[in-house]
Write a protein that holds these residues in place. Structure first.
Motif, PDB file in Angstrom:
ATOM      1  N   PHE A 114       0.842  -1.199   0.000  1.00 35.35           N
ATOM      2  CA  PHE A 114       0.000   0.000   0.000  1.00 35.35           C
ATOM      3  C   PHE A 114       0.873   1.243   0.000  1.00 35.35           C
ATOM      4  O   PHE A 114       1.583   1.521   0.967  1.00 35.35           O
ATOM      5  N   LEU A 115       0.828   2.025  -1.088  1.00 31.70           N
ATOM      6  CA  LEU A 115       1.608   3.251  -1.214  1.00 31.70           C
ATOM      7  C   LEU A 115       0.679   4.431  -1.475  1.00 31.70           C
ATOM      8  O   LEU A 115      -0.377   4.274  -2.091  1.00 31.70           O
ATOM      9  N   GLY A 116       1.088   5.615  -1.035  1.00 32.38           N
ATOM     10  CA  GLY A 116       0.332   6.833  -1.299  1.00 32.38           C
ATOM     11  C   GLY A 116       1.255   7.910  -1.823  1.00 32.38           C
ATOM     12  O   GLY A 116       2.359   8.098  -1.295  1.00 32.38           O
ATOM     13  N   THR A 117       0.839   8.618  -2.859  1.00 29.24           N
ATOM     14  CA  THR A 117       1.670   9.703  -3.363  1.00 29.24           C
ATOM     15  C   THR A 117       1.849  10.765  -2.286  1.00 29.24           C
ATOM     16  O   THR A 117       2.915  11.373  -2.171  1.00 29.24           O
ATOM     17  N   ASN A 118       0.805  11.005  -1.490  1.00 27.96           N
ATOM     18  CA  ASN A 118       0.856  11.922  -0.357  1.00 27.96           C
ATOM     19  C   ASN A 118      -0.428  11.745   0.430  1.00 27.96           C
ATOM     20  O   ASN A 118      -1.375  11.111  -0.042  1.00 27.96           O
ATOM     21  N   LEU A 119      -0.464  12.328   1.625  1.00 30.42           N
ATOM     22  CA  LEU A 119      -1.626  12.167   2.497  1.00 30.42           C
ATOM     23  C   LEU A 119      -2.332  13.487   2.774  1.00 30.42           C
ATOM     24  O   LEU A 119      -3.039  13.620   3.771  1.00 30.42           O
ATOM     25  N   ASP A 120      -2.171  14.469   1.883  1.00 31.44           N
ATOM     26  CA  ASP A 120      -2.808  15.772   2.090  1.00 31.44           C
ATOM     27  C   ASP A 120      -4.321  15.618   2.218  1.00 31.44           C
ATOM     28  O   ASP A 120      -4.971  15.009   1.360  1.00 31.44           O
ATOM     29  N   SER A 121      -4.882  16.202   3.258  1.00 26.94           N
ATOM     30  CA  SER A 121      -6.329  16.103   3.464  1.00 26.94           C
ATOM     31  C   SER A 121      -7.107  17.022   2.546  1.00 26.94           C
ATOM     32  O   SER A 121      -8.248  16.724   2.164  1.00 26.94           O
ATOM     33  N   THR A 122      -6.502  18.156   2.181  1.00 26.63           N
ATOM     34  CA  THR A 122      -7.199  19.130   1.342  1.00 26.63           C
ATOM     35  C   THR A 122      -6.324  19.580   0.177  1.00 26.63           C
ATOM     36  O   THR A 122      -5.096  19.438   0.199  1.00 26.63           O
ATOM     37  N   LEU A 123      -6.988  20.157  -0.814  1.00 24.31           N
ATOM     38  CA  LEU A 123      -6.324  20.698  -1.996  1.00 24.31           C
ATOM     39  C   LEU A 123      -6.795  22.130  -2.199  1.00 24.31           C
ATOM     40  O   LEU A 123      -7.988  22.362  -2.397  1.00 24.31           O
ATOM     41  N   PRO A 124      -5.899  23.122  -2.102  1.00 26.50           N
ATOM     42  CA  PRO A 124      -6.315  24.502  -2.359  1.00 26.50           C
ATOM     43  C   PRO A 124      -6.531  24.726  -3.858  1.00 26.50           C
ATOM     44  O   PRO A 124      -5.674  24.404  -4.669  1.00 26.50           O
ATOM     45  N   MET A 125      -7.689  25.251  -4.208  1.00 24.54           N
ATOM     46  CA  MET A 125      -8.019  25.445  -5.611  1.00 24.54           C
ATOM     47  C   MET A 125      -9.052  26.551  -5.744  1.00 24.54           C
ATOM     48  O   MET A 125     -10.043  26.580  -5.007  1.00 24.54           O
ATOM     49  N   SER A 126      -8.809  27.487  -6.651  1.00 25.19           N
ATOM     50  CA  SER A 126      -9.767  28.560  -6.959  1.00 25.19           C
ATOM     51  C   SER A 126     -10.167  29.361  -5.732  1.00 25.19           C
ATOM     52  O   SER A 126     -11.321  29.767  -5.588  1.00 25.19           O
ATOM     53  N   GLY A 127      -9.214  29.574  -4.819  1.00 28.59           N
ATOM     54  CA  GLY A 127      -9.472  30.373  -3.630  1.00 28.59           C
ATOM     55  C   GLY A 127     -10.251  29.669  -2.552  1.00 28.59           C
ATOM     56  O   GLY A 127     -10.710  30.292  -1.593  1.00 28.59           O
ATOM     57  N   ALA A 128     -10.394  28.333  -2.659  1.00 34.26           N
ATOM     58  CA  ALA A 128     -11.108  27.554  -1.646  1.00 34.26           C
ATOM     59  C   ALA A 128     -10.362  26.237  -1.432  1.00 34.26           C
ATOM     60  O   ALA A 128      -9.287  26.023  -2.010  1.00 34.26           O
ATOM     61  N   PHE A 129     -10.921  25.360  -0.601  1.00 42.39           N
ATOM     62  CA  PHE A 129     -10.295  24.071  -0.324  1.00 42.39           C
ATOM     63  C   PHE A 129     -11.212  22.943  -0.773  1.00 42.39           C
ATOM     64  O   PHE A 129     -12.432  23.005  -0.609  1.00 42.39           O
ATOM     65  N   PHE A 130     -10.579  21.889  -1.331  1.00 36.97           N
ATOM     66  CA  PHE A 130     -11.303  20.728  -1.818  1.00 36.97           C
ATOM     67  C   PHE A 130     -10.616  19.458  -1.314  1.00 36.97           C
ATOM     68  O   PHE A 130      -9.503  19.521  -0.792  1.00 36.97           O
ATOM     69  N   PRO A 131     -11.237  18.287  -1.448  1.00 33.72           N
ATOM     70  CA  PRO A 131     -10.610  17.052  -0.973  1.00 33.72           C
ATOM     71  C   PRO A 131      -9.253  16.810  -1.622  1.00 33.72           C
ATOM     72  O   PRO A 131      -9.091  16.967  -2.835  1.00 33.72           O
ATOM     73  N   GLY A 132      -8.277  16.414  -0.810  1.00 35.60           N
ATOM     74  CA  GLY A 132      -6.934  16.131  -1.306  1.00 35.60           C
ATOM     75  C   GLY A 132      -6.706  14.649  -1.496  1.00 35.60           C
ATOM     76  O   GLY A 132      -7.616  13.828  -1.331  1.00 35.60           O
ATOM     77  N   ALA A 133      -5.469  14.280  -1.823  1.00 34.71           N
ATOM     78  CA  ALA A 133      -5.138  12.876  -2.106  1.00 34.71           C
ATOM     79  C   ALA A 133      -5.405  11.976  -0.911  1.00 34.71           C
ATOM     80  O   ALA A 133      -5.749  10.805  -1.068  1.00 34.71           O
ATOM     81  N   GLY A 134      -5.248  12.525   0.302  1.00 29.74           N
ATOM     82  CA  GLY A 134      -5.475  11.716   1.494  1.00 29.74           C
ATOM     83  C   GLY A 134      -6.893  11.209   1.612  1.00 29.74           C
ATOM     84  O   GLY A 134      -7.141  10.154   2.209  1.00 29.74           O
ATOM     85  N   THR A 135      -7.849  11.931   1.027  1.00 32.20           N
ATOM     86  CA  THR A 135      -9.243  11.497   1.080  1.00 32.20           C
ATOM     87  C   THR A 135      -9.477  10.272   0.201  1.00 32.20           C
ATOM     88  O   THR A 135     -10.467   9.565   0.382  1.00 32.20           O
ATOM     89  N   CYS A 136      -8.580  10.033  -0.758  1.00 31.30           N
ATOM     90  CA  CYS A 136      -8.718   8.865  -1.631  1.00 31.30           C
ATOM     91  C   CYS A 136      -8.104   7.618  -1.008  1.00 31.30           C
ATOM     92  O   CYS A 136      -8.454   6.501  -1.397  1.00 31.30           O
ATOM     93  N   SER A 137      -7.183   7.788  -0.077  1.00 36.87           N
ATOM     94  CA  SER A 137      -6.539   6.632   0.556  1.00 36.87           C
ATOM     95  C   SER A 137      -7.087   6.328   1.944  1.00 36.87           C
ATOM     96  O   SER A 137      -6.930   5.211   2.449  1.00 36.87           O
ATOM     97  N   VAL A 138      -7.750   7.304   2.585  1.00 38.52           N
ATOM     98  CA  VAL A 138      -8.180   7.116   3.969  1.00 38.52           C
ATOM     99  C   VAL A 138      -9.228   6.017   4.097  1.00 38.52           C
ATOM    100  O   VAL A 138      -9.266   5.299   5.106  1.00 38.52           O
ATOM    101  N   THR A 139     -10.078   5.843   3.080  1.00 37.71           N
ATOM    102  CA  THR A 139     -11.073   4.775   3.134  1.00 37.71           C
ATOM    103  C   THR A 139     -10.397   3.411   3.150  1.00 37.71           C
ATOM    104  O   THR A 139     -10.764   2.524   3.928  1.00 37.71           O
TER     105      THR A 139
END
Length: 250
Positions: free
Chosen positions: A132-157
């Motif tokens: 099991f590998l993850g590119t990163n565990l960031d919980s959020t992704l800053p985009m367009s002046g707001a925050f959205f789900p990051g890569a960590g949300t895809c691996s946490v499940t």
């Protein structure tokens, strides 16, 4: 050098982005988590064939970097996985008839098309012993002046189901720092980490023993975050925005 956790783009994609912003660079100066993952799989993990194929949760950036290291993979942007799961899928995943026996690694990055079918497939591979590998565990992704789900949300499940997190290959992982040092032969004492997030960029620089860390206030973390009494990571310096560095010498 430019270090990013965003695995949706390849180094070539980032080089084009930097050029468009008027920042001179070349591909070899860019170290992205997708590239870090490919290097780890091919040069460090080195699973023996044939069970060395990767099942990808992620976008084309991961696929491009896996190809540069001649790593076989499935999943990723495969359109056949962008659909609802069916009773036949449940049966085929359960008995293994829909699984590739050569898959020995599950690599999870930011996937804009994540769904139940992909998660269920990745889980079956992990249950059968895939790394099991993850590119990163960031919980959020800053985009367009707001925050959205990051890569960590895809691996946490998946982490919740198997009981442990993936080996992370982006900031603040020191595996990434070691790889950067090995490639660029940098002197850590004369290197400063510049970034906008305490729990990735600043932690990365502090734990990596770099000579300095510089926070910029145009992203995730703000002054009140590191001025709090319980702040885990505090930058050595900060500026309001990256452009302020133009006048730093004076």
């Amino acid at each position: 050098m430019f270090v990013t956790n965003n695995s949706t783009k390849s180094r070539q994609d980032y080089q084009k982005k930097l050029t468009g912003m008027g920042i001179p660079s070349n591909v070899e100066e860019i170290f992205a988590s997708a590239y870090s993952s490919a290097i780890y799989i091919s040069r460090i993990l080195k699973l023996p064939g044939p069970r060395n194929k990767v099942f990808v949760l992620g976008e084309s950036g991961i696929e491009q970097e896996l190809r540069t290291e001649n790593i076989p993979f499935i999943g990723g942007t495969d359109p056949s996985l962008r659909r609802d799961i069916t009773p036949a899928d449940f049966a085929g995943l359960a008995d293994g008839s829909l699984l590739d026996p050569d898959v020995g690694i599950v690599l999870a990055g930011l996937d804009f098309h994540i769904n139940y079918l992909k998660i269920a497939t990745a889980f079956q591979y992990l249950q059968r012993g895939a790394v099991f590998l993850g590119t990163n565990l960031d919980s959020t992704l800053p985009m367009s002046g707001a925050f959205f789900p990051g890569a960590g949300t895809c691996s946490v499940t998946l982490a919740n189901m198997i009981g442990h997190k993936p080996t992370a290959l982006g900031k603040p992982s020191q595996a990434m720092m070691d790889a950067i040092e090995g490639k660029f032969r940098l002197d850590r004492t004369r290197t400063c980490m510049v970034g906008d997030r305490l729990d990735t960029d600043i932690q990365f620089g502090i734990e990596g023993g770099l000579g300095g860390t510089l926070a910029v206030l145009t992203g995730v973390s703000k002054k009140e975050h590191w001025e709090a009494k319980d702040a885990a990571y505090v930058p050595a310096y900060y500026v309001d925005k990256l452009a302020d560095l133009r006048g730093a010498s004076s």
